[in-house]
Design a protein around this motif. Structure first.
Motif, mmCIF file in Angstrom:
data_model
loop_
_atom_site.group_PDB
_atom_site.id
_atom_site.type_symbol
_atom_site.label_atom_id
_atom_site.label_comp_id
_atom_site.label_asym_id
_atom_site.label_seq_id
_atom_site.Cartn_x
_atom_site.Cartn_y
_atom_site.Cartn_z
ATOM 1 N N TRP A 34 5.939 -14.441 4.976
ATOM 2 C CA TRP A 34 5.293 -13.186 5.315
ATOM 3 C C TRP A 34 5.411 -12.224 4.151
ATOM 4 C CZ3 TRP A 34 8.616 -9.028 5.289
ATOM 5 C CH2 TRP A 34 9.965 -9.275 5.560
ATOM 6 N N VAL A 35 4.434 -11.340 4.067
ATOM 7 C CA VAL A 35 4.393 -10.280 3.066
ATOM 8 C C VAL A 35 3.823 -9.057 3.762
ATOM 9 C CG1 VAL A 35 3.355 -9.472 0.908
ATOM 10 C CG2 VAL A 35 3.976 -11.874 1.145
ATOM 11 N N ILE A 36 4.422 -7.920 3.535
ATOM 12 C CA ILE A 36 3.889 -6.665 4.057
ATOM 13 C C ILE A 36 3.470 -5.820 2.865
ATOM 14 C CG2 ILE A 36 4.433 -4.509 5.252
ATOM 15 C CD1 ILE A 36 6.424 -6.133 6.923
ATOM 16 N N VAL A 37 2.234 -5.348 2.893
ATOM 17 C CA VAL A 37 1.752 -4.424 1.873
ATOM 18 C C VAL A 37 1.794 -3.044 2.502
ATOM 19 C CG1 VAL A 37 -0.183 -3.771 0.391
ATOM 20 C CG2 VAL A 37 0.257 -6.193 0.885
ATOM 21 N N ALA A 38 2.437 -2.117 1.825
ATOM 22 C CA ALA A 38 2.600 -0.776 2.383
ATOM 23 C C ALA A 38 2.219 0.274 1.339
ATOM 24 C CB ALA A 38 4.046 -0.566 2.824
ATOM 25 N N ALA A 39 1.711 1.388 1.829
ATOM 26 C CA ALA A 39 1.389 2.514 0.955
ATOM 27 C C ALA A 39 1.968 3.777 1.581
ATOM 28 C CB ALA A 39 -0.122 2.654 0.787
ATOM 29 N N GLN A 41 2.220 8.176 0.927
ATOM 30 C CA GLN A 41 1.620 9.323 0.238
ATOM 31 C C GLN A 41 2.611 10.473 0.251
ATOM 32 O OE1 GLN A 41 -1.681 9.544 -1.045
ATOM 33 N NE2 GLN A 41 -1.074 11.509 -1.879
ATOM 34 N N ARG A 42 2.746 11.123 -0.882
ATOM 35 C CA ARG A 42 3.578 12.318 -0.951
ATOM 36 C C ARG A 42 2.937 13.279 -1.938
ATOM 37 N NH1 ARG A 42 6.935 12.396 -5.552
ATOM 38 N NH2 ARG A 42 7.067 10.390 -6.599
ATOM 39 N N TYR A 43 3.475 14.456 -2.016
ATOM 40 C CA TYR A 43 2.948 15.480 -2.914
ATOM 41 C C TYR A 43 4.064 15.988 -3.806
ATOM 42 C CZ TYR A 43 -0.984 15.191 0.208
ATOM 43 O OH TYR A 43 -2.036 14.715 0.936
ATOM 44 N N ASP A 44 3.752 16.153 -5.088
ATOM 45 C CA ASP A 44 4.757 16.687 -6.007
ATOM 46 C C ASP A 44 4.818 18.208 -5.900
ATOM 47 O OD1 ASP A 44 2.606 17.694 -7.497
ATOM 48 O OD2 ASP A 44 2.814 16.215 -9.105
ATOM 49 N N ASP A 45 5.648 18.817 -6.716
ATOM 50 C CA ASP A 45 5.843 20.266 -6.654
ATOM 51 C C ASP A 45 4.580 21.056 -6.954
ATOM 52 O OD1 ASP A 45 8.477 19.847 -6.001
ATOM 53 O OD2 ASP A 45 9.194 20.024 -8.074
ATOM 54 N N ASP A 46 3.628 20.447 -7.684
ATOM 55 C CA ASP A 46 2.364 21.114 -7.998
ATOM 56 C C ASP A 46 1.303 20.885 -6.931
ATOM 57 O OD1 ASP A 46 3.358 22.101 -10.440
ATOM 58 O OD2 ASP A 46 2.851 20.215 -11.460
ATOM 59 N N GLY A 47 1.641 20.120 -5.906
ATOM 60 C CA GLY A 47 0.684 19.834 -4.845
ATOM 61 C C GLY A 47 -0.207 18.638 -5.129
ATOM 62 N N ASP A 48 0.056 17.938 -6.224
ATOM 63 C CA ASP A 48 -0.728 16.753 -6.559
ATOM 64 C C ASP A 48 -0.271 15.572 -5.708
ATOM 65 O OD1 ASP A 48 -2.163 18.084 -8.597
ATOM 66 O OD2 ASP A 48 -0.538 17.714 -10.030
ATOM 67 N N ILE A 50 0.589 11.855 -4.719
ATOM 68 C CA ILE A 50 1.129 10.667 -5.372
ATOM 69 C C ILE A 50 1.174 9.559 -4.325
ATOM 70 C CG2 ILE A 50 3.127 9.637 -6.504
ATOM 71 C CD1 ILE A 50 3.841 12.497 -7.455
ATOM 72 N N THR A 51 0.552 8.444 -4.635
ATOM 73 C CA THR A 51 0.547 7.305 -3.731
ATOM 74 C C THR A 51 1.439 6.217 -4.303
ATOM 75 O OG1 THR A 51 -1.714 7.793 -3.045
ATOM 76 C CG2 THR A 51 -0.894 5.576 -2.587
ATOM 77 N N GLN A 52 2.265 5.657 -3.451
ATOM 78 C CA GLN A 52 3.119 4.541 -3.836
ATOM 79 C C GLN A 52 2.681 3.338 -3.019
ATOM 80 O OE1 GLN A 52 7.256 5.172 -3.012
ATOM 81 N NE2 GLN A 52 7.894 3.260 -3.952
ATOM 82 N N VAL A 53 2.413 2.226 -3.690
ATOM 83 C CA VAL A 53 2.020 0.995 -3.022
ATOM 84 C C VAL A 53 3.019 -0.076 -3.421
ATOM 85 C CG1 VAL A 53 0.230 -0.768 -2.764
ATOM 86 C CG2 VAL A 53 -0.421 1.631 -3.051
ATOM 87 N N GLY A 54 3.476 -0.832 -2.447
ATOM 88 C CA GLY A 54 4.432 -1.890 -2.742
ATOM 89 C C GLY A 54 4.372 -2.974 -1.696
#
Length: 88
Positions: A34-39, A41-48, A50-54
């Protein structure tokens, strides 16, 4: 570095849940990979944004890349075929 007891327990609960879901979805036999792909979402201090996928794999990630990549490639190929059928 060894995994903490807490992480090992979490992986066991995850595998138990995957077994339960696949059984309820009609899978037959023994879960072998089995493999789970997950994403996330968060925001940095500037409001940009950032997506993390792993990926999450059994045994805290101690699975050879060729096995993980093969499983993901096969699933992606099947998903593409399904999308292509839907477009017809």
């Amino acid at each position: 570095m060894s995994d903490s007891p807490e992480l090992k327990a979490a992986y066991q609960r995850l595998e138990d849940a995957i077994n339960e879901v696949t059984r309820l979805e009609g899978f037959e036999g023994v879960l072998v990979e089995w493999v789970i792909v997950a994403a996330s979402q968060r925001y940095d201090d500037d409001g940009d944004g950032i997506t993390q996928v792993g990926i999450v794999v059994p045994d805290s990630g101690h699975v050879p890349y060729h096995r993980t990549m093969g499983l993901l490639d096969y699933a992606l190929t099947r998903q593409r075929a399904e999308v292509a059928r839907d477009d017809e």
